[in-house]
Design a protein around this motif. Structure first.
Motif, mmCIF file in Angstrom:
data_model
loop_
_atom_site.group_PDB
_atom_site.id
_atom_site.type_symbol
_atom_site.label_atom_id
_atom_site.label_comp_id
_atom_site.label_asym_id
_atom_site.label_seq_id
_atom_site.Cartn_x
_atom_site.Cartn_y
_atom_site.Cartn_z
ATOM 1 N N ARG A 77 -20.495 5.492 71.298
ATOM 2 C CA ARG A 77 -19.992 6.211 72.466
ATOM 3 C C ARG A 77 -20.186 7.716 72.282
ATOM 4 O O ARG A 77 -20.620 8.425 73.199
ATOM 5 C CB ARG A 77 -18.514 5.906 72.695
ATOM 6 N N TYR A 78 -19.854 8.200 71.096
ATOM 7 C CA TYR A 78 -19.987 9.637 70.811
ATOM 8 C C TYR A 78 -21.442 10.088 70.954
ATOM 9 O O TYR A 78 -21.730 11.132 71.542
ATOM 10 C CB TYR A 78 -19.490 9.919 69.386
ATOM 11 N N ASN A 79 -22.347 9.279 70.433
ATOM 12 C CA ASN A 79 -23.769 9.647 70.456
ATOM 13 C C ASN A 79 -24.386 9.551 71.845
ATOM 14 O O ASN A 79 -25.315 10.274 72.182
ATOM 15 C CB ASN A 79 -24.566 8.776 69.476
ATOM 16 N N GLU A 80 -23.853 8.643 72.639
ATOM 17 C CA GLU A 80 -24.439 8.448 73.969
ATOM 18 C C GLU A 80 -23.921 9.426 75.012
ATOM 19 O O GLU A 80 -24.631 9.761 75.949
ATOM 20 C CB GLU A 80 -24.162 7.016 74.460
ATOM 21 N N ALA A 87 -17.565 15.495 78.215
ATOM 22 C CA ALA A 87 -17.489 16.029 76.856
ATOM 23 C C ALA A 87 -17.819 14.961 75.827
ATOM 24 O O ALA A 87 -17.538 13.792 76.019
ATOM 25 C CB ALA A 87 -16.080 16.536 76.611
ATOM 26 N N GLN A 88 -18.381 15.412 74.724
ATOM 27 C CA GLN A 88 -18.733 14.496 73.649
ATOM 28 C C GLN A 88 -17.487 14.252 72.794
ATOM 29 O O GLN A 88 -16.902 15.179 72.246
ATOM 30 C CB GLN A 88 -19.849 15.123 72.805
ATOM 31 N N CYS A 89 -17.081 12.990 72.690
ATOM 32 C CA CYS A 89 -15.909 12.669 71.877
ATOM 33 C C CYS A 89 -15.934 11.180 71.555
ATOM 34 O O CYS A 89 -16.635 10.407 72.194
ATOM 35 C CB CYS A 89 -14.613 13.016 72.617
ATOM 36 N N HIS A 90 -15.177 10.801 70.535
ATOM 37 C CA HIS A 90 -15.057 9.376 70.208
ATOM 38 C C HIS A 90 -14.042 8.690 71.121
ATOM 39 O O HIS A 90 -14.237 7.562 71.530
ATOM 40 C CB HIS A 90 -14.608 9.202 68.751
ATOM 41 N N TYR A 91 -12.936 9.402 71.403
ATOM 42 C CA TYR A 91 -11.821 8.764 72.120
ATOM 43 C C TYR A 91 -11.437 9.532 73.368
ATOM 44 O O TYR A 91 -11.290 10.751 73.336
ATOM 45 C CB TYR A 91 -10.586 8.660 71.201
ATOM 46 N N CYS A 92 -11.252 8.790 74.457
ATOM 47 C CA CYS A 92 -10.795 9.398 75.713
ATOM 48 C C CYS A 92 -9.309 9.146 75.910
ATOM 49 O O CYS A 92 -8.718 9.582 76.893
ATOM 50 C CB CYS A 92 -11.572 8.829 76.882
ATOM 51 N N THR A 93 -8.708 8.371 75.008
ATOM 52 C CA THR A 93 -7.251 8.209 75.022
ATOM 53 C C THR A 93 -6.731 8.770 73.702
ATOM 54 O O THR A 93 -7.506 9.086 72.802
ATOM 55 C CB THR A 93 -6.849 6.720 75.137
ATOM 56 N N HIS A 94 -5.421 8.876 73.615
ATOM 57 C CA HIS A 94 -4.832 9.570 72.468
ATOM 58 C C HIS A 94 -3.918 8.642 71.676
ATOM 59 O O HIS A 94 -3.537 7.585 72.154
ATOM 60 C CB HIS A 94 -4.038 10.773 72.987
ATOM 61 N N TYR A 95 -3.579 9.061 70.454
ATOM 62 C CA TYR A 95 -2.727 8.212 69.609
ATOM 63 C C TYR A 95 -1.243 8.439 69.858
ATOM 64 O O TYR A 95 -0.397 7.723 69.327
ATOM 65 C CB TYR A 95 -3.051 8.411 68.129
ATOM 66 N N TYR A 236 -11.432 13.721 69.851
ATOM 67 C CA TYR A 236 -10.793 13.320 71.108
ATOM 68 C C TYR A 236 -11.294 14.212 72.234
ATOM 69 O O TYR A 236 -11.917 15.238 71.998
ATOM 70 C CB TYR A 236 -9.262 13.431 70.964
ATOM 71 N N HIS A 237 -11.017 13.809 73.447
ATOM 72 C CA HIS A 237 -11.430 14.595 74.610
ATOM 73 C C HIS A 237 -10.926 16.040 74.455
ATOM 74 O O HIS A 237 -9.790 16.252 74.034
ATOM 75 C CB HIS A 237 -10.862 13.960 75.882
ATOM 76 N N PRO A 238 -11.760 17.032 74.789
ATOM 77 C CA PRO A 238 -11.366 18.444 74.596
ATOM 78 C C PRO A 238 -10.018 18.802 75.215
ATOM 79 O O PRO A 238 -9.301 19.652 74.691
ATOM 80 C CB PRO A 238 -12.488 19.219 75.286
#
Length: 273
Positions: A77-80, A87-95, A236-238
């Motif tokens: 996901r990050y690479n695509e 924005a480039q990120c691994h996660y669009c949700t948070h912990y 994570y999302h900026p």
């Protein structure tokens, strides 16, 4: 110079609370509520073996990288950088977010009301409610690509949040299960007090004491953002990096309110300690 925590003069619980406070997190703010780690990976055994490393979650990896397959998907996901992501990120949700906190504590007031108001006035669909420690772990560590939630401090000291003492009608799941008390792992023998006792022992165990600093680096330390975060599959999302975004310089009120709404709904990265 080693700190009192490294010398085991203060507990892991107290040290995590101290770091949360330093990072600006507080019980008074659902959007920046204290965040604690999942420490166990064993929610199926009859007895809990705290001397076996396989009993524990991998504290060196964020929740999105607990399995090889899941990690691969998030890196992909990050690479695509999917078209609809700005924005480039691994996660669009948070912990950690207001809704995560309220969903964990939904069986206790005032969190019941908070949860309902965040949900638009009523409880969520029963299948999506917090009803089982095991299934929540499986969702956050393996099954659900939009779930990377961690825990809250109450998991280590407050048995009351695991029981539906107020007899709220939380609904019925698709398989016919009526939601009531939270389903506990077999090793807790259906006893919330035993669950909390063993869970707290796990937090203070030798294994967790030896590896907790890895998780602290991800949440509060140098692997929180930048190239170290990318390498750790921990971006994570900026909009989640509230202190990195100068909201005062954003002149467009619509963009500003969108970002603030995003942060309030989906969470915020703690201040770096």
């Amino acid at each position: 110079v080693s700190c009192p925590w490294q010398k085991r003069e203060i507990s892991n619980f107290d040290y995590l609370m101290y770091l949360n406070t330093l990072a600006g997190r507080s019980y008074n703010d659902y959007m920046q509520y204290p965040v604690f780690p999942w420490v166990l990976a064993d929610y199926h055994s009859e007895t809990l073996n705290l001397t076996n490393p396989h009993t524990f979650r991998d504290l060196s990896k964020p929740m999105g990288a607990q399995t090889v397959e899941r990690k691969r998907k998030f890196i992909q996901r990050y690479n695509e950088v999917e078209k609809n992501l700005s924005a480039q990120c691994h996660y669009c949700t948070h912990y950690s977010s207001a809704i995560i906190v309220a969903s964990y504590l939904v069986r206790m007031e005032p969190f019941t009301q908070t949860f309902c108001s965040l949900q638009g006035g009523s409880f969520d669909v029963a299948d999506r409610m917090f009803h089982s420690v095991k299934s929540t772990w499986e969702s956050a560590s393996r099954d659900n690509m939009s779930d990377v939630r961690e825990l809250i401090p109450e998991f280590f000291y407050l048995p009351e949040f695991l029981t539906n003492a107020n007899h709220f009608e939380l609904g019925c799941m698709q398989d016919g299960t009526v939601l009531g008390d939270v389903q506990l792992p077999p090793w807790a023998d259906g006893d919330p007090h035993k669950f909390i006792l063993l869970h707290r022992q796990a937090l203070e165990s030798d294994y967790v004491s030896a590896h907790l600093h890895c998780w602290i680096d991800l949440i509060f330390g140098h692997k929180q953002h930048g190239s170290a975060a990318v390498e750790a599959v921990n971006t994570y999302h900026p909009y989640f990096y509230g202190d990195k975004m100068d909201l005062n310089n954003i002149k467009d009120p619509l963009i500003k309110s969108t970002i603030l709404g995003f942060i309030s709904n989906f969470g915020q990265i703690p201040k770096q300690v």
